[in-house]
Design an enzyme around this catalytic site. Sequence first.
Site, short mmCIF file in Angstrom:
data_model
loop_
_atom_site.label_atom_id
_atom_site.label_comp_id
_atom_site.label_asym_id
_atom_site.label_seq_id
_atom_site.Cartn_x
_atom_site.Cartn_y
_atom_site.Cartn_z
N ARG A 96 53.89 49.89 17.48
CA ARG A 96 54.73 49.79 18.67
C ARG A 96 55.44 51.13 18.91
NH1 ARG A 96 55.54 46.83 23.21
NH2 ARG A 96 57.66 46.04 23.48
N THR A 369 49.08 45.93 29.66
CA THR A 369 48.60 45.54 28.33
C THR A 369 47.15 45.09 28.33
OG1 THR A 369 50.82 44.80 27.93
CG2 THR A 369 49.18 43.90 26.44
N GLY A 462 52.76 40.45 29.61
CA GLY A 462 54.21 40.49 29.39
C GLY A 462 54.69 39.20 28.76
O1 DON Z 1 55.18 44.28 24.67
C1 DON Z 1 55.28 43.55 25.64
O2 DON Z 1 55.58 42.37 25.56
C2 DON Z 1 54.98 44.11 27.02
N1 DON Z 1 55.19 45.53 27.03
C3 DON Z 1 53.60 43.74 27.40
C4 DON Z 1 53.22 44.23 28.77
C5 DON Z 1 52.08 43.52 29.36
O3 DON Z 1 51.52 42.62 28.81
C6 DON Z 1 51.72 43.93 30.73
N2 DON Z 1 50.52 43.26 31.14
N3 DON Z 1 50.25 42.61 32.03
#
Ligand code: DON
Length: 560
Positions: A96, A369, A462
Amino acid sequence: MRILILLFAFFLFAQCTPPPPIPTGVVSKNAMVVSAREEASKVGTAILQKGGNAFDAMVGTELALAVAYPFAGNLGGGGFMVYRKNDGNIGALDYREKAPLAAHKDMYLDSLGNVIPGKSTLGASAVGVPGTIAGIFEVHDKFGTLPIKEIMDPVIKLVDQGVQVTSKQADRLDKYWDQIKSVNGESTLFYNKCDAGDTLRYPGLASTLRRIAINGRDEFYKGKTAKILAKFILEKGGYVTEEDLARYEAKWRQPVVFNYKDLRIISMSPPSSGGVTINQIFKMIESYDISEFGHNSAKSIQLFTEAARRAYADRNFFLGDPDFVVIPLDVLLSKKYLQARMENFSFDSATLSSEVQHGRIEIMESNETTHYSIVDQMGNAVSVTTTLNGAYGSKLYNDELGFFLNNEMDDFSAKPGEPNMFGLIGAEANSIAAEKRMLSSMTPTIVEKDGKLWMVVGSPGGSTIITAVAQTILNTYEFNLSMQESVNAPRFHHQWLPDHIVFETEGFSDALKIELKSKGYHISEKPTPILGKVDAILVLPDGSLEGGADKRGDDTAVGF
Ligand code: DON
């Protein structure tokens, strides 16, 4: 007589157990990679075919996604990997992003204490210290079998030959073009508009990857790449310095492990909230026979929603970087606590989120993501979710290096009680501090059944990642759908606040929504075409593999 009764009971049981679903996805005998782009799945599979293992394939697939899927695949972001080796050993890697040394709690607030719009989402000020290159080298050092050069060769070939733009990709680039232009100006690769069928070439990325293939991890964190990157971010008004890059380390973590009926679920631990939150959801619904309620029926949606509502309330309050905050995991995941959390649940009416707070626990004060799943021909499995956070991250693109930079700083809680871009409301546990990792929802997960590898699963999206992963597991296990059907099935989401159920546009009837509304559920009226984009692999009863490549994207399963 006893034997007769036993035989009768056995017969009855055999009658009640439905036959396993007929696979509807790609089926392969030995090995498989499922990812957001066919090019990346092919690179991973080619590495496996050369005799590499799932970890070698992870390195290749991760880098190939940075080439073929710059929307989320990355060198400028970070991620999490959960693995299960064929001998049953499990583990997790946290690569991360971290807050830079110059970061502090109020860095995104103005003099009146209000959040400055865009500062944690757009441009250099949103960038956290990237972890991806440290992550892949950590994986390779520990478990890799092929030389790094051999793994990177097909990726470099891919970047040299360029990638064909799909129509979904062209639409996405078009959608974010204004923002990319506003952050980078006009003299940038992505200023040129792409149409479906065009070939995207990145000369900068080709040189960066070649330098990394020769000089290894340190090229990115201490070498020429580090110097170019830090200078660029600082000049653009960001905070990541050469010192930040030099200090970055990926970390091995203990995954979260729990049983749900006869499944053993292995998922990502903090600083991701994914594993803890699905653990809470599964344990809160375990005592119900959800399969009896029917797939996506009002009753199963109610049960899942109420569990998710309570789990997200805890997530937002208690979870953060375990290197900085004490997380009372033993209580949060205990049977007694979770039973008590569901005590006021009834099928008669919704529990409003205003009536649900985080649980009361005494803590001793010390204070866009993408996912891919891999199973190799030896039976090793890796589940990886990697991200730039938003679509194309902060939109900041370095032409010389050939990649986008993340806007992961927005995953911190910039101000307690203030929602981030996913509407998640954070608390002190996820406040900003120098070198702290921001809380994530990424949920790379591996599931065992009867002690054997059964499923590899994960998703982007997200805050909706956690519910997408949980529903996919339930679709296969409780509702007997094939892997591909489970991934394709319509999804819904609830995250405590805002207090509404979000349904995908397709697949939920008006009658169902009316029934839920009559019980007091709020339903989001905003059209939501997709929730998550799951890429998964299921081990079939004969040991072959079924891919679940999400129909919502260009996702593809490739195997042999
Ligand atoms: O780590 C996380 O939870 C977010 N930064 C994830 C972002 C994400 O999944 C965007 N996609 N649609």
